[in-house]
Each structure stands twice: as C-alpha cells, then as structure tokens.
Design an enzyme around this catalytic site. Structure first.
Site, short mmCIF file in Angstrom:
data_model
loop_
_atom_site.label_atom_id
_atom_site.label_comp_id
_atom_site.label_asym_id
_atom_site.label_seq_id
_atom_site.Cartn_x
_atom_site.Cartn_y
_atom_site.Cartn_z
N SER A 1 -20.13 -1.76 -50.93
CA SER A 1 -19.06 -2.43 -50.19
C SER A 1 -19.16 -3.92 -50.46
CB SER A 1 -19.21 -2.17 -48.69
OG SER A 1 -18.34 -2.98 -47.94
N TYR B 1 -23.83 -1.81 -40.72
CA TYR B 1 -23.09 -1.35 -41.91
C TYR B 1 -23.50 -2.16 -43.12
CZ TYR B 1 -19.23 -0.10 -45.00
OH TYR B 1 -18.48 0.33 -46.07
#
Length: 262
Positions: free
Chosen positions: A142, A155
């Site tokens: 990501s 995350y």
C-alpha cells in the site's frame, strides 16, 4: 510473459482488485485460481474467468489467517491444478482508528491476515518456483507502507512489513529467475473501505485520487514476467512518498495535513 495456459493464483479475490486481476489474467488466456473466504462469490469469479479464457478455472475457499486452511488450499492447488506460475498476494484488510482507541484483538487479526498468512502461503509456492527456476510473485502492500498517516498505525505497520518482506525476497529469488513485485496502491474504490472507514467520509474527501480496480489490475497483469520492482499509483501519492523520505518535515506536513482526510 505469455499467460496462455499459465496458472495464476490470486488471494483475496472474491471482489475488488483481486477479482479484477482474475478477470484480466483470464482475458490473457491464463488458468485462474481464485481464493477467498466468500465461497459463493469466488464461485461466480471462477465462472466468469472460464467464460473469458475458454479454459478451466478454480475456486478454493481460503482463510489466509488459518494455517490449516492454507495447507488445505495449497494441497488442492498442487493436486488439481499443478505448478503455480504467478502468485498475487492480495488478501488483506484495514481499519482506520486512532491507536489509543484501537482494539488490539483486531490488530492481531490484521497482522495474521495481512502479514503472517501471506508469508506462509508464499513460502510454499516460492519453494516450488525456486525448483522450477521460474515464476512471478506480486505482493499487494500500500502507499501506507511508504507514507503512514494518522489513524493508519496498525494498517501501515502491516504494510511496512509486506514491503520489507518483498524487498528482501526479491533479492533472494532474483538469482533463480523468480521475480517479485510490490504493488503500492493508494485508495481504490472497492468494498475495502466499507470496513476500514464505515462512515464513507474518506473516499468522499479524496475523490480526485481514488483508483479503479480495473485499471490497476491491467497494470499488474501487464508486468507479469518483467523485472519490475514496484508498481506505485497514483503518481501524486508516489511523489509525495518520495518527499516523505527525502524531506521529513515536508513529509510530515503532507502525511498529517494534505493526505490526512480520514
């Protein structure tokens, strides 16, 4: 790489980016193996892949956080499909919350899904690829692995782990002709945000840079068999991530201000 009759395994492929990667691979003539927890949805993905490719496709229910489920699926792939040519590790989830309020049981589960399960699944297939001296592994990390922002502590931590793992694995497998590519997307318009941000405010606030899964899937499949280190999109966030590393104060301003829309 000509994907005709190549075996492409995609985890987390019941919807969103993983689903679109399956379809794009099928359009290129691949034998697609879709793996996810939602068995009814991957059954539909399998049927569409068969229609697109005119070839066999497979759907295996997989809970990537459960080692027994991983072992079972890997055994089925070996017995029913054969050697894997391309692996796309797409399974994962996120949740946006201030760390001081974060449920640490959820944090544990996020590491089990985003990191530990991916490592276990990848190792078994990497062993086979090394023996064959051929293959390509894509790990979906990501932009949060390059530029952490508020409310993404857990995350980002999982995706930093995926990025670090991918960088080392790429160097280890390069001598045996197995490619490793890290995919660092920004926000994608998928149901990921239904869990990560139930309010729906995040996608609304950053509408101008939201990616579509179809476009990213095409880019990923176009890189199969190439020596591609990373796929970073959108370009605006890639530039911002470089500032984040090279100019820390500007990076903190961007991460804590311009891109802090959660």
């Amino acid at each position: 790489m000509d994907l005709t009759d190549k075996v492409v395994v995609v985890t987390g492929s019941s919807a969103g980016l993983g689903e679109q990667i399956c379809y794009e691979a099928a359009r290129q003539g691949a034998i697609v193996v879709t793996c996810a927890r939602r068995i009814n949805l991957i059954g539909q993905v399998k049927e569409k892949c068969m229609a697109l490719s005119g070839k066999a496709a497979y759907a295996f229910q997989l809970d990537i956080a459960d080692p027994h489920s991983v072992e079972n699926v890997l055994a089925k792939i070996a017995d029913e499909v054969g050697n894997v040519d391309v692996l796309v590790n797409n399974a994962g989830f996120g949740y946006f919350e201030d760390f001081v309020n974060f449920d640490l049981d959820m944090a544990k589960n996020m590491f089990e899904v985003n990191v530990l399960g991916m490592l276990y699944f990848t190792q078994k297939i990497a062993i086979q690829m090394v023996a064959e001296k051929s293959g390509h592994i894509f790990n979906v990390a990501s932009m949060a692995a390059k530029m952490a922002t508020p409310k993404s502590t857990i995350y980002s931590a999982t995706k930093f782990a995926v990025l670090g793992f991918s960088n080392a694995l790429r160097l280890e497998l390069k001598p045996v002709n197995v490619q490793v590519t890290t995919i660092n997307p920004g926000p994608i318009e998928t149901d990921f945000f239904g869990k990560a941000d139930p309010s729906g405010n995040y996608l609304e606030n950053i509408g101008a840079i939201v990616l579509t899964p179809e476009k990213i899937a095409k880019i990923i499949i176009s890189k199969v068999g190439t020596n591609t280190r990373e796929i970073n999109r959108p370009h605006m966030m890639e530039v911002a991530s470089r500032f984040y590393t090279l100019f820390p104060r500007i990076g903190d301003f961007l991460a804590g201000g311009l891109f802090n829309t959660k």
